[in-house]
Design a protein around this motif. Structure first.
Motif, PDB file in Angstrom:
ATOM      1  N   LEU A   1       0.159 -36.839  16.750  1.00  0.00           N
ATOM      2  CA  LEU A   1      -0.116 -37.018  18.174  1.00  0.00           C
ATOM      3  C   LEU A   1       0.755 -36.098  19.022  1.00  0.00           C
ATOM      4  O   LEU A   1       0.289 -35.521  20.016  1.00  0.00           O
ATOM      5  CB  LEU A   1       0.119 -38.479  18.579  1.00  0.00           C
ATOM      6  N   ASP A   2       2.019 -35.940  18.631  1.00  0.00           N
ATOM      7  CA  ASP A   2       2.917 -35.036  19.355  1.00  0.00           C
ATOM      8  C   ASP A   2       2.393 -33.609  19.326  1.00  0.00           C
ATOM      9  O   ASP A   2       2.445 -32.883  20.326  1.00  0.00           O
ATOM     10  CB  ASP A   2       4.325 -35.084  18.744  1.00  0.00           C
ATOM     11  N   LYS A   3       1.890 -33.192  18.169  1.00  0.00           N
ATOM     12  CA  LYS A   3       1.363 -31.825  18.042  1.00  0.00           C
ATOM     13  C   LYS A   3       0.108 -31.640  18.890  1.00  0.00           C
ATOM     14  O   LYS A   3      -0.072 -30.605  19.539  1.00  0.00           O
ATOM     15  CB  LYS A   3       1.065 -31.522  16.577  1.00  0.00           C
ATOM     16  N   LEU A   4      -0.779 -32.634  18.881  1.00  0.00           N
ATOM     17  CA  LEU A   4      -1.994 -32.544  19.682  1.00  0.00           C
ATOM     18  C   LEU A   4      -1.671 -32.479  21.169  1.00  0.00           C
ATOM     19  O   LEU A   4      -2.291 -31.726  21.923  1.00  0.00           O
ATOM     20  CB  LEU A   4      -2.895 -33.754  19.397  1.00  0.00           C
ATOM     21  N   ILE A   5      -0.688 -33.249  21.594  1.00  0.00           N
ATOM     22  CA  ILE A   5      -0.274 -33.233  23.002  1.00  0.00           C
ATOM     23  C   ILE A   5       0.298 -31.863  23.366  1.00  0.00           C
ATOM     24  O   ILE A   5       0.008 -31.315  24.428  1.00  0.00           O
ATOM     25  CB  ILE A   5       0.758 -34.338  23.275  1.00  0.00           C
ATOM     26  N   ALA A   6       1.113 -31.305  22.457  1.00  0.00           N
ATOM     27  CA  ALA A   6       1.732 -30.003  22.723  1.00  0.00           C
ATOM     28  C   ALA A   6       0.691 -28.894  22.811  1.00  0.00           C
ATOM     29  O   ALA A   6       0.773 -28.002  23.647  1.00  0.00           O
ATOM     30  CB  ALA A   6       2.752 -29.677  21.627  1.00  0.00           C
ATOM     31  N   VAL A   7      -0.326 -28.966  21.944  1.00  0.00           N
ATOM     32  CA  VAL A   7      -1.371 -27.938  21.947  1.00  0.00           C
ATOM     33  C   VAL A   7      -2.254 -28.062  23.183  1.00  0.00           C
ATOM     34  O   VAL A   7      -2.708 -27.070  23.746  1.00  0.00           O
ATOM     35  CB  VAL A   7      -2.228 -28.051  20.663  1.00  0.00           C
ATOM     36  N   GLY A   8      -2.524 -29.301  23.606  1.00  0.00           N
ATOM     37  CA  GLY A   8      -3.360 -29.503  24.791  1.00  0.00           C
ATOM     38  C   GLY A   8      -4.819 -29.187  24.561  1.00  0.00           C
ATOM     39  O   GLY A   8      -5.540 -28.826  25.496  1.00  0.00           O
ATOM     40  N   ASP A   9      -5.289 -29.287  23.302  1.00  0.00           N
ATOM     41  CA  ASP A   9      -6.683 -28.994  22.977  1.00  0.00           C
ATOM     42  C   ASP A   9      -7.472 -30.309  22.962  1.00  0.00           C
ATOM     43  O   ASP A   9      -7.375 -31.093  22.019  1.00  0.00           O
ATOM     44  CB  ASP A   9      -6.754 -28.294  21.608  1.00  0.00           C
ATOM     45  N   GLY A  10      -8.239 -30.550  24.011  1.00  0.00           N
ATOM     46  CA  GLY A  10      -8.976 -31.796  24.133  1.00  0.00           C
ATOM     47  C   GLY A  10     -10.006 -31.997  23.037  1.00  0.00           C
ATOM     48  O   GLY A  10     -10.199 -33.113  22.543  1.00  0.00           O
ATOM     49  N   ASP A  11     -10.698 -30.921  22.629  1.00  0.00           N
ATOM     50  CA  ASP A  11     -11.696 -31.034  21.572  1.00  0.00           C
ATOM     51  C   ASP A  11     -11.056 -31.436  20.254  1.00  0.00           C
ATOM     52  O   ASP A  11     -11.590 -32.270  19.521  1.00  0.00           O
ATOM     53  CB  ASP A  11     -12.440 -29.709  21.399  1.00  0.00           C
TER      54      ASP A  11
END
Length: 309
Positions: free
Chosen positions: A21-31
């Motif tokens: 989840l931390d990585k997804l938040i950092a990337v900011g890629d909604g898809d």
């Protein structure tokens, strides 16, 4: 690595990994985040074609989301106990020996000095070694990163190198081919993202984090610059000031309602016609779009037709 390999066993309760989840938040890629939630819900039963249809993603957007997700899951193989949380504090001797003994890192240093036009300071050398040794970017990726920053900013600062290196590592961009693919995508999206930033009243060369967040949402959900400008004007009218959070809320509301172009928005909300400037907002049609906008709009329309079938 398949995305399902990072999930916990099947069951009524689904638990997401905090590091993921931390990585997804950092990337900011909604898809990518949406795809991760879908896989988290369906586990090994997830089917690519069904997922793309349910999530309303075109083939291109699905592949991009899957690629991002796979890149983010790769580091999960490494135990947190084997990976230091903080970057090593390299000594002056370690920096010197790294440059003398590792010809690949030496090539990075030489490229950096050519890009910066001066001898590296100890701080810059430490930053490069952190990217190379701690974050895992190979020499080719770091050289691509330096070249990209030089083209984008002219003057490359230490903070820029550090920020970009960490972002690339979070996105799994660690090799030269990864970097080239990522940068090619950035180039293709740049005309549109620049137009969105201008609609937000932002500097395309140095957008703030919140401005980047709104821009990423607009691009991911098919909002042309004119629609973003409409949301900004509506924000000004309702809030009496600039509020990117409020603007993003408007875009989210329109997206939930299935409207994205100015003509669609004004058809659903007639009161929006008077928001852009002092005149009625003009529909977004091919006669008013530049060539790159026409191509983008055509792809969005094609995506909508496919998802409605």
């Amino acid at each position: 690595m398949a995305p399902t390999s990072v999930l916990l066993p099947e069951g009524e309760l689904r638990v997401a990994r905090c590091d993921m989840l931390d990585k997804l938040i950092a990337v900011g890629d909604g898809d990518a985040a949406l795809l991760y939630l879908y896989i988290l819900r369906h586990g090994g039963a997830a089917d690519a074609k069904v997922a793309a249809r349910v999530l309303h993603l075109s083939g291109e957007r699905y592949e991009r989301a899957a690629f991002t997700l796979n890149q983010l899951t790769a580091p999960v193989q490494v135990s947190e106990t084997d990976k230091p949380a903080d970057a090593p504090q390299y000594t002056t001797d370690e920096l010197r020996r790294a440059r003398m003994d590792d010809h690949r890192f030496a090539a990075v240093c030489e490229s950096a000095e050519a890009t910066l036009g001066r001898t590296l300071t100890e701080g810059q050398l430490r930053c490069l070694l952190t990217a190379y040794d701690h974050l895992g970017l190979d020499a080719g990726a770091i050289i691509e990163l330096l070249s990209y920053l030089k083209k984008e900013k002219g003057t490359v600062r230490l903070a820029d190198i550090k920020r970009e290196a960490y972002q690339w590592a979070d996105m799994g961009i660690v090799t030269a081919p990864d970097a080239q693919q990522y940068l090619a995508r950035r180039v293709n999206e740049k005309p549109l993202s620049d137009a969105v930033y201008r609609a937000l009243g932002a500097d395309p060369a140095q957008p703030a984090p919140k401005e980047q967040r709104v821009c990423r949402f607009a691009l991911a959900h098919g909002f042309p610059p004119e629609a973003v400008e409409l949301a900004v004007r509506r924000t000004d009218r309702h809030q009496g000031r600039r509020s990117l959070d409020y603007t993003l809320g408007i875009l989210r509301k329109w997206d939930a309602g299935g409207v994205h172009t100015v003509s669609e928005i004004t058809a659903l909300e007639p009161e929006a016609r008077a928001v852009v400037g002092q005149t009625t907002a003009q529909p977004t049609d091919s006669a008013t779009l530049a060539a790159w906008e026409q191509d983008w709009a055509a792809r969005v329309r094609s995506h909508r037709r496919k998802t409605e079938e």
